[in-house]
Each structure stands twice: as C-alpha cells, then as structure tokens.
Design an enzyme around this catalytic site. Structure first.
Site, PDB file in Angstrom:
ATOM      1  N   HIS A 147       0.825  -1.203   0.000  1.00 48.81           N
ATOM      2  CA  HIS A 147       0.000   0.000   0.000  1.00 48.81           C
ATOM      3  C   HIS A 147       0.866   1.262   0.000  1.00 48.81           C
ATOM      4  O   HIS A 147       0.665   2.169  -0.820  1.00 48.81           O
ATOM      5  CB  HIS A 147      -0.909  -0.022   1.231  1.00 48.81           C
ATOM      6  CG  HIS A 147      -1.695   1.228   1.451  1.00 48.81           C
ATOM      7  ND1 HIS A 147      -3.026   1.360   1.108  1.00 48.81           N
ATOM      8  CD2 HIS A 147      -1.351   2.430   2.010  1.00 48.81           C
ATOM      9  CE1 HIS A 147      -3.453   2.573   1.428  1.00 48.81           C
ATOM     10  NE2 HIS A 147      -2.457   3.236   1.986  1.00 48.81           N
ATOM     11  N   GLU A 148       1.816   1.321   0.911  1.00 53.67           N
ATOM     12  CA  GLU A 148       2.642   2.526   1.023  1.00 53.67           C
ATOM     13  C   GLU A 148       3.514   2.728  -0.209  1.00 53.67           C
ATOM     14  O   GLU A 148       3.729   3.861  -0.654  1.00 53.67           O
ATOM     15  CB  GLU A 148       3.498   2.471   2.290  1.00 53.67           C
ATOM     16  CG  GLU A 148       2.710   2.402   3.595  1.00 53.67           C
ATOM     17  CD  GLU A 148       1.752   3.563   3.811  1.00 53.67           C
ATOM     18  OE1 GLU A 148       1.905   4.611   3.151  1.00 53.67           O
ATOM     19  OE2 GLU A 148       0.835   3.423   4.626  1.00 53.67           O
ATOM     20  N   HIS A 195       1.841   4.728  -2.861  1.00 53.45           N
ATOM     21  CA  HIS A 195       2.019   6.179  -2.808  1.00 53.45           C
ATOM     22  C   HIS A 195       3.361   6.570  -3.424  1.00 53.45           C
ATOM     23  O   HIS A 195       3.459   7.552  -4.157  1.00 53.45           O
ATOM     24  CB  HIS A 195       1.957   6.670  -1.364  1.00 53.45           C
ATOM     25  CG  HIS A 195       0.639   6.474  -0.692  1.00 53.45           C
ATOM     26  ND1 HIS A 195      -0.552   6.895  -1.248  1.00 53.45           N
ATOM     27  CD2 HIS A 195       0.322   5.910   0.514  1.00 53.45           C
ATOM     28  CE1 HIS A 195      -1.547   6.601  -0.417  1.00 53.45           C
ATOM     29  NE2 HIS A 195      -1.045   6.005   0.640  1.00 53.45           N
TER      30      HIS A 195
END
Length: 286
Positions: free
Chosen positions: A200-201, A204
C-alpha cells in the site's frame, strides 16, 4: 495533515492505559500518508504539464527498483524490531506479485540494521526523529526505494506512511516509506501481517492516492476506473457502497484500508498512472 493518525494515537493511549494491552489487533488500518485536495490538484497540474508518456515498448519491458531496508530496532531481538532477512525477502515476493501487471520489479539492494530505541519508538510523520533517521541512513537517488521498519510506539494504530514521486525534487532525503515492523509477512500485527502495508505505502511512492481521496465528488484519486468512495474501508465489507448511486466500493484495492487478506488488486488505470509517474518523476522506464 495527520489528524486521523493523531486521533487514533490518543485513543490508543487512553484505552491501552485502561486495559493494559496494545490495540494492533483491534484498530482499523491507519496510513499516515495524507494530502489535501488542493495539494492533489496542484500536484496534478504539475504532472500534466511535465508528464512523460511511456513509449511503444513500455509494456514489453520491466523496470527493476532497488530497495534498501533499514531495520530500526530497540534491541537485538525479533520482538524488539530486529526482523530476520527471511521476512524482508518474503515482503519483496508479496510486492512483486502485487505489482506484476505494472512492470515494476522490486529487488533488495541492501539491509541496514540500526539499534536505536528513540527512532524505533518515536519516528512518525514530521517528527525530528524521522528527519534525523532519514538524513543519516537514506541510500541512492530518486530511483531507489528506502524502507524503514520501526515500532511506532506500539499499539498507536499507525501502520505506515510514504512520500510521493513529486516530493523528491524539494526534499530528496525525505523520500521513502516507513512501516510498522510487525506488518511484514509473518509479523505479529493481526489482520495486517501479510505484507500488504508496504504494498500500500509503495503505491504512494509510485504515485497513487487512496481510493477514497476526495470522497464521492470531484476528481477523487485521479484514476477513472477506481469507483468513488466516501470513506476508507475496514475489514472486508463486500458489497459496501458509500457513494449514492455508485458502484460498490473498491475494497479489494491495495490503496484502500481493508485487511491484508482482502487486498488483491490494482486497476488498469492505476497501472497506467504508476508507469507515467515513475517515468516522469523517477526516470524509471517500466
């Protein structure tokens, strides 16, 4: 900027003080990567003005991204954050499976271990400990992903946070991802220990926003094939619809807040954005 994280932190401290137990097993996912809608629009204007589109052979090639893992621990024990190499290798396998359709291939370039109880417990978004840690340890240029595993003051609910590709030009030493060490595959964070937090990170870091960015109106996450979503998901609420008249929320998307077991996809639109963001801001041809 990190209002939700601070709320969860305060709530965690209060309840942990009452019950004497950490809340990692009960709190929803909390990502400290937050950006206002105004900043999203400004960043998108810059992206569209400077965008580099992949060439015709883009989808036939793959881009390898070197990853430096910075294992920050409070002592030399696994429970104190000194995770074994096997968990880091397993994490890379999880990420390569998740990003296969994008052309991104992650590979471990190095593992750097640091025993620092202050960094382990107190690193967080905009904290002085984070600034010192990153200024001391960061490796490589904009093409290199630096991942810092820390403890986040146990039970605070925060699982990780990241910078965006556009941020590198103004703050190169800040570039990278910070995650809770127990979210690595096989870790102790129940519901969040399959390696999807770094997946997920890293989303970004390659240019994606949360699927619930902007709620039900406006440009949202700037990807046309991710349905609008009013609120982040929690657990795995199949069929949930938070925007009136809209399709079901994208709860299986890696950029939502579902439990690890519920996350399993990037959309073609997200893949296209990843490829263009990486080429424009990180000089990586996937």
């Amino acid at each position: 900027m990190f209002t939700f994280y601070l709320f969860v932190l305060v709530l965690s401290v209060l309840i942990s003080g009452i019950f004497g137990t950490p809340l990692n097993n009960t709190l929803p996912r909390a990502c400290g990567t937050s950006i206002s809608d105004d900043k999203v629009l400004a960043a998108e204007e810059h992206f569209q003005a400077h965008r580099i589109k992949p060439n015709a052979t883009f989808l036939e090639t793959s881009g390898t991204v070197s990853v430096f893992f910075h294992v920050i621990s409070k002592d030399n024990t696994t429970g104190g954050g000194n995770v074994p190499d096997s968990q880091l290798t397993a994490q890379i396998s999880v990420m390569n499976a998740a990003y296969a359709s994008s052309g991104v291939q992650w590979t471990i370039a190095g593992i750097i271990r640091t025993v620092n109880p202050d960094w382990f417990s107190n690193v967080g978004p905009d904290s002085p400990q984070q600034m010192l840690m990153k200024n001391t340890l960061r490796q490589g240029d904009e093409k290199v992903l630096n991942v810092y595993t820390v403890g986040f003051n146990s039970g605070a609910g925060l699982l990780g946070y990241s910078t965006f590709p556009i941020d590198y030009a103004d703050a190169p030493n800040d570039d990278g991802v910070v995650i809770l060490f127990s979210t690595l595959p096989g870790g102790s964070s129940n519901r969040f220990n399959l390696g999807k937090t770094l997946t997920h990170e890293a989303g970004h870091w390659v240019g994606l926003y949360h699927t619930f960015q902007g709620g039900c109106s406006g440009a949202g996450d700037l990807v046309t094939d991710t349905p609008p979503e009013a609120l982040p998901s929690s657990g795995c609420p199949v069929g949930r619809t938070t925007c009136s008249g809209g399709p079901a929320d994208p709860i299986h998307n890696f950029m939502d807040y579902s439990d690890d077991a519920c996350m399993d996809e990037f959309t073609p639109g997200q893949v296209a954005r990843i490829q263009s963001q990486m080429l424009t801001y990180r000089g990586i041809q996937l």
